[in-house]
Motif scaffolding. Structure first.
Motif, mmCIF file in Angstrom:
data_model
loop_
_atom_site.group_PDB
_atom_site.id
_atom_site.type_symbol
_atom_site.label_atom_id
_atom_site.label_comp_id
_atom_site.label_asym_id
_atom_site.label_seq_id
_atom_site.Cartn_x
_atom_site.Cartn_y
_atom_site.Cartn_z
ATOM 1 N N ASN A 40 0.836 -1.210 0.000
ATOM 2 C CA ASN A 40 0.000 0.000 0.000
ATOM 3 C C ASN A 40 0.864 1.251 0.000
ATOM 4 N N LYS A 52 -6.761 7.680 4.571
ATOM 5 C CA LYS A 52 -7.380 7.000 5.726
ATOM 6 C C LYS A 52 -7.569 7.981 6.883
ATOM 7 N N MET A 70 -15.854 -2.906 8.509
ATOM 8 C CA MET A 70 -16.071 -4.070 7.638
ATOM 9 C C MET A 70 -14.942 -4.152 6.614
ATOM 10 N N ASP A 76 -5.925 -0.972 9.584
ATOM 11 C CA ASP A 76 -5.540 0.449 9.455
ATOM 12 C C ASP A 76 -6.623 1.426 9.918
ATOM 13 N N ILE A 77 -7.855 1.182 9.529
ATOM 14 C CA ILE A 77 -8.949 2.103 9.878
ATOM 15 C C ILE A 77 -9.341 1.891 11.339
ATOM 16 N N MET A 97 -5.859 -12.032 6.484
ATOM 17 C CA MET A 97 -5.766 -10.570 6.664
ATOM 18 C C MET A 97 -6.002 -10.229 8.138
ATOM 19 N N ALA A 136 -13.369 0.397 4.058
ATOM 20 C CA ALA A 136 -12.323 1.117 3.305
ATOM 21 C C ALA A 136 -11.643 0.168 2.328
ATOM 22 N N ASN A 141 -14.390 -5.366 -3.670
ATOM 23 C CA ASN A 141 -14.013 -6.782 -3.679
ATOM 24 C C ASN A 141 -15.172 -7.699 -3.319
ATOM 25 N N VAL A 142 -16.259 -7.109 -2.859
ATOM 26 C CA VAL A 142 -17.416 -7.889 -2.432
ATOM 27 C C VAL A 142 -18.182 -8.347 -3.679
HETATM 28 N N1 SAM Z 1 -9.852 -1.916 5.051
HETATM 29 C C1 SAM Z 1 -8.467 -2.346 4.921
HETATM 30 C C2 SAM Z 1 -7.611 -1.191 4.491
HETATM 31 O O1 SAM Z 1 -8.165 -0.140 4.147
HETATM 32 O O2 SAM Z 1 -6.384 -1.332 4.468
HETATM 33 C C3 SAM Z 1 -8.328 -3.557 3.989
HETATM 34 C C4 SAM Z 1 -8.757 -3.342 2.568
HETATM 35 S S1 SAM Z 1 -8.320 -4.688 1.487
HETATM 36 C C5 SAM Z 1 -7.939 -3.854 -0.030
HETATM 37 C C6 SAM Z 1 -9.880 -5.386 1.091
HETATM 38 C C7 SAM Z 1 -10.407 -6.360 2.134
HETATM 39 O O3 SAM Z 1 -11.741 -6.716 1.787
HETATM 40 C C8 SAM Z 1 -9.614 -7.661 2.248
HETATM 41 O O4 SAM Z 1 -9.128 -7.821 3.543
HETATM 42 C C9 SAM Z 1 -10.645 -8.731 1.888
HETATM 43 O O5 SAM Z 1 -10.468 -9.948 2.544
HETATM 44 C C10 SAM Z 1 -11.938 -8.038 2.263
HETATM 45 N N2 SAM Z 1 -13.154 -8.608 1.658
HETATM 46 C C11 SAM Z 1 -13.347 -8.967 0.380
HETATM 47 N N3 SAM Z 1 -14.586 -9.472 0.213
HETATM 48 C C12 SAM Z 1 -15.191 -9.423 1.432
HETATM 49 C C13 SAM Z 1 -16.475 -9.797 1.909
HETATM 50 N N4 SAM Z 1 -17.399 -10.325 1.100
HETATM 51 N N5 SAM Z 1 -16.747 -9.591 3.213
HETATM 52 C C14 SAM Z 1 -15.822 -9.083 4.034
HETATM 53 N N6 SAM Z 1 -14.596 -8.715 3.651
HETATM 54 C C15 SAM Z 1 -14.276 -8.873 2.351
#
Ligand code: SAM
Length: 247
Positions: A40, A52, A70, A76-77, A97, A136, A141-142
């Motif tokens: 990052n 952030k 979430m 980080d947040i 993670m 954040a 990614n969801v």
């Molecule tokens: N919030 C943190 C940050 O800002 O550094 C982590 C962001 S990271 C780019 C994206 C996160 O989304 C990953 O840890 C991943 O596992 C999570 N993620 C993806 N799909 C998800 C889902 N359906 N429910 C919960 N977390 C999910």
């Protein structure tokens, strides 16, 4: 639209089933978990820290209020909000993670956070459990974004607030093209060198490009039941803070 097209979603540029997307996103974050924080810093030139900070300043966490962070990943947040005295639950679908996040918390002697594995689309929390919900760089990614937004609304109490920090599409003339070139040419290479994983970082670039534009995502937030929705673009919308209230 035929059956096949209706049952597929994008994983980056590829069309896959929803189950396959969730599985592949899991693979991406398991693969990058250990190098996630350093990547990052490298990819954003440290700017993600400022984004952030700004995000948490907008959330304005208050002492003792319950906040769900979430897709909280490595924390980080959550760490920033806990520093303001909020009671933070960090949830993520990916155990690797969360494990890195728990190690960071231990090293920095940050106590009192709850770490709980959860899928944003199907939360196990009761209705009206939280004063605020933050997500954040997670929502893109969801797999089923509308389902995750509906769940965010459900677990917030009335008067609760929703905040999302996410990459979007910059509206500054010329900047988008420069950023696209940087993303295509450099990010997968940095991923290969540092995280030993070019494909995961190619997915991250593609997922940013495919995410809905700011106004469209704001409409999705409203469709989930939130009111007084707002968008705050950063760098012309390269990154955006979306917010809304459950009233
Ligand atoms: N919030 C943190 C940050 O800002 O550094 C982590 C962001 S990271 C780019 C994206 C996160 O989304 C990953 O840890 C991943 O596992 C999570 N993620 C993806 N799909 C998800 C889902 N359906 N429910 C919960 N977390 C999910």
């Amino acid at each position: 639209m035929n059956e096949e097209a209706r049952d597929t979603v994008n994983f980056g540029e590829a069309l896959v089933t929803p189950e396959e997307k969730t599985r592949r996103v899991g693979g991406v974050f398991t693969s990058v978990a250990r190098s996630y924080d350093v990547m990052n810093d490298l990819m954003s030139g440290g700017m993600h820290r400022l984004w952030k900070d700004r995000f948490v300043a907008r959330v304005k966490p208050r002492p003792s209020e319950a906040i769900l962070d979430m897709a909280g990943g490595t924390g980080d947040i959550a760490f920033r909000m806990a520093a303001k005295g909020a009671k933070v639950t960090v949830s993520d679908i990916n155990a690797d993670m969360l494990a890195v996040g728990m190690e960071h918390a231990e090293k920095r002697r940050i106590d009192g956070l709850v770490w709980q594995r959860e899928n944003a689309e199907t939360l196990s929390f009761a209705d009206a459990s939280f004063d605020a919900y933050t997500i954040a760089f997670g929502i893109r990614n969801v797999t089923d974004v509308p389902a995750a937004l509906r769940e965010a609304h459900r677990v917030l109490r009335f008067g609760g607030r929703f905040f999302c920090l996410e990459f979007s599409t910059t509206e500054w003339p010329g900047f988008g093209q420069v950023y696209d070139k940087y993303g295509d040419a450099l990010i997968p290479k940095i991923g290969k060198l540092v995280a030993k994983d070019e494909d995961s970082y190619r997915y991250l670039v593609e997922s940013i490009r495919r995410f809905p534009k700011m106004s469209e995502f704001e409409r999705m937030i409203a469709a989930a039941g939130f009111t007084q929705t707002r968008v705050e673009p950063i760098l012309g919308g390269l990154v955006a803070i979306h917010s809304g209230w459950k009233i």
